[in-house]
Design a protein around this motif. Structure first.
Motif, PDB file in Angstrom:
ATOM      1  N   ALA A   7       0.825  -1.210   0.000  1.00 13.31           N
ATOM      2  CA  ALA A   7       0.000   0.000   0.000  1.00 13.31           C
ATOM      3  C   ALA A   7       0.855   1.254   0.000  1.00 13.31           C
ATOM      4  O   ALA A   7       1.755   1.405   0.808  1.00 13.31           O
ATOM      5  N   GLU A  10      -2.801   4.939   0.210  1.00 12.76           N
ATOM      6  CA  GLU A  10      -4.088   4.293  -0.066  1.00 12.76           C
ATOM      7  C   GLU A  10      -5.076   4.475   1.073  1.00 12.76           C
ATOM      8  O   GLU A  10      -5.868   3.603   1.368  1.00 12.76           O
ATOM      9  N   VAL A  31       1.641  -3.725   4.001  1.00 12.02           N
ATOM     10  CA  VAL A  31       2.974  -3.129   3.969  1.00 12.02           C
ATOM     11  C   VAL A  31       2.831  -1.698   3.464  1.00 12.02           C
ATOM     12  O   VAL A  31       2.525  -1.454   2.297  1.00 12.02           O
ATOM     13  N   ASP A  33       4.305   1.466   2.346  1.00 10.31           N
ATOM     14  CA  ASP A  33       5.596   1.780   1.743  1.00 10.31           C
ATOM     15  C   ASP A  33       5.904   3.272   1.846  1.00 10.31           C
ATOM     16  O   ASP A  33       5.956   3.960   0.829  1.00 10.31           O
ATOM     17  N   ALA A  86      -3.924  -2.584  -2.633  1.00 12.09           N
ATOM     18  CA  ALA A  86      -4.745  -1.905  -1.631  1.00 12.09           C
ATOM     19  C   ALA A  86      -5.779  -1.011  -2.280  1.00 12.09           C
ATOM     20  O   ALA A  86      -6.488  -0.277  -1.605  1.00 12.09           O
ATOM     21  N   TYR A 201     -12.024  -1.416 -12.600  1.00 17.32           N
ATOM     22  CA  TYR A 201     -11.447  -0.072 -12.630  1.00 17.32           C
ATOM     23  C   TYR A 201     -12.498   0.897 -12.124  1.00 17.32           C
ATOM     24  O   TYR A 201     -13.565   1.014 -12.694  1.00 17.32           O
ATOM     25  N   ILE A 208       0.969   3.760 -12.198  1.00 19.78           N
ATOM     26  CA  ILE A 208       1.708   3.314 -13.374  1.00 19.78           C
ATOM     27  C   ILE A 208       1.622   4.332 -14.508  1.00 19.78           C
ATOM     28  O   ILE A 208       0.530   4.723 -14.916  1.00 19.78           O
TER      29      ILE A 208
END
Ligand SMILES: Nc1nc2c(ncn2[C@@H]2O[C@H](COP(=O)(O)OP(=O)(O)OP(=O)(O)O)[C@@H](O)[C@H]2O)c(=O)[nH]1
Ligand SMILES: [Mg+2]
Length: 247
Positions: A7, A10, A31, A33, A86, A201, A208
């Motif tokens: 995550a 998020e 996790v 980050d 996430a 989505y 990205i």
């Protein structure tokens, strides 16, 4: 079994992701980050499972976060580890589809395949779909897992034996992670299968930038493909040498 959730920023969608997790999950490892937002604080239990949050002091990338989660899963000794983003883009009801082949001993690594979904052309943004198709073909050649689809899917299940053997320390930490993991799984002859999952989505923001990530991933694939060919050649040469000395 454990669920690993990488995550990064998020805070909005992590609670949605956690709320959807099935009751049969034993451990959840989030996790975080090095998020700049409240990701770590919104990680709360929504089910009977245990929850832990591991926070990276610095951003290591999605792959780096998954490796941290995999190491924790190894320490926990779980029989299977599911990875899910996430950002609530995967259907939690489909988790059992990924776990079944691992539980039945038919596969070491099961990955979701969104490309076979009948509405994928409508649901997945076109640039992502085309980039994914290109990377899937390249990843199939590079890893030797021909016919593999949706190499970029972040919804996967990995069995304990393969997790214990795969080279976690060398894995590419950013968006080429799923591709590199497949290359490393090929090195240990892991059995890999695809299972259909639904592309979702919503209004999440993807990290990205497809045109920016495709070059480095292509380079990664070329390198691991060349290594695989060299490995196979060595294997054949060793076999020929063994048969000539024995014969
Ligand atoms: N740990 C960590 N996680 C990240 C990082 N970037 C993204 N993630 C997480 O990885 C998951 C997927 O990230 P996205 O950027 O949406 O990528 P994706 O969902 O695979 O691809 P899209 O189809 O474009 O949405 C989410 O849970 C993110 O929070 C990062 O730098 N570190
Ligand atoms: Mg996403």
């Amino acid at each position: 079994m454990a669920v690993v959730i990488p995550a990064h920023d998020e805070e909005r969608l992590l609670p949605v992701t956690l709320a959807g997790l099935p009751a049969y999950v034993d451990h959840v490892v989030v996790v975080d980050d090095a998020s700049a937002d409240a990701t770590a604080r919104v990680a709360r239990r929504h089910g009977p499972w245990t929850l832990e949050v591991i926070r990276h002091p610095e951003n290591l990338g999605v792959g780096g976060a998954i490796v941290t989660g995999y190491r924790r899963a190894l320490a926990l000794g779980v029989d299977a580890t599911v990875v899910v983003g996430a950002d609530a883009q995967m259907d939690p009801a489909e988790m059992s589809t990924l776990l079944d082949p691992v539980a039945d001993g038919e596969a070491d690594y099961v990955k979701g395949d969104r490309l076979g979904h009948p509405e994928v052309w409508r649901r997945m943004p076109k640039v992502r779909l085309l980039g994914n198709l290109a990377l899937s073909v390249m990843t199939g050649f590079s890893s030797g897992y021909r016919g593999l689809r949706d190499s970029q899917c972040g919804y996967t299940a990995l069995g304990r034996a393969a997790l214990a053997r795969v080279a976690l320390a060398d894995l590419y930490p950013r968006y080429g992670f799923p591709n590199d993991l497949l290359a490393k799984l090929a090195e240990i002859d892991a059995r890999v299968v695809d299972r259909p999952v639904t592309p979702i989505y919503g209004d999440e923001r993807s990290g990205i930038r497809i045109l920016r990530v495709i070059g480095p991933i292509a380079w990664l694939l070329l390198r691991s493909g060349l290594r695989r060919v060299a490995r196979q050649r060595q294997g054949r040469a060793a076999l020929a040498a063994a048969s000539s000395t024995s014969g």
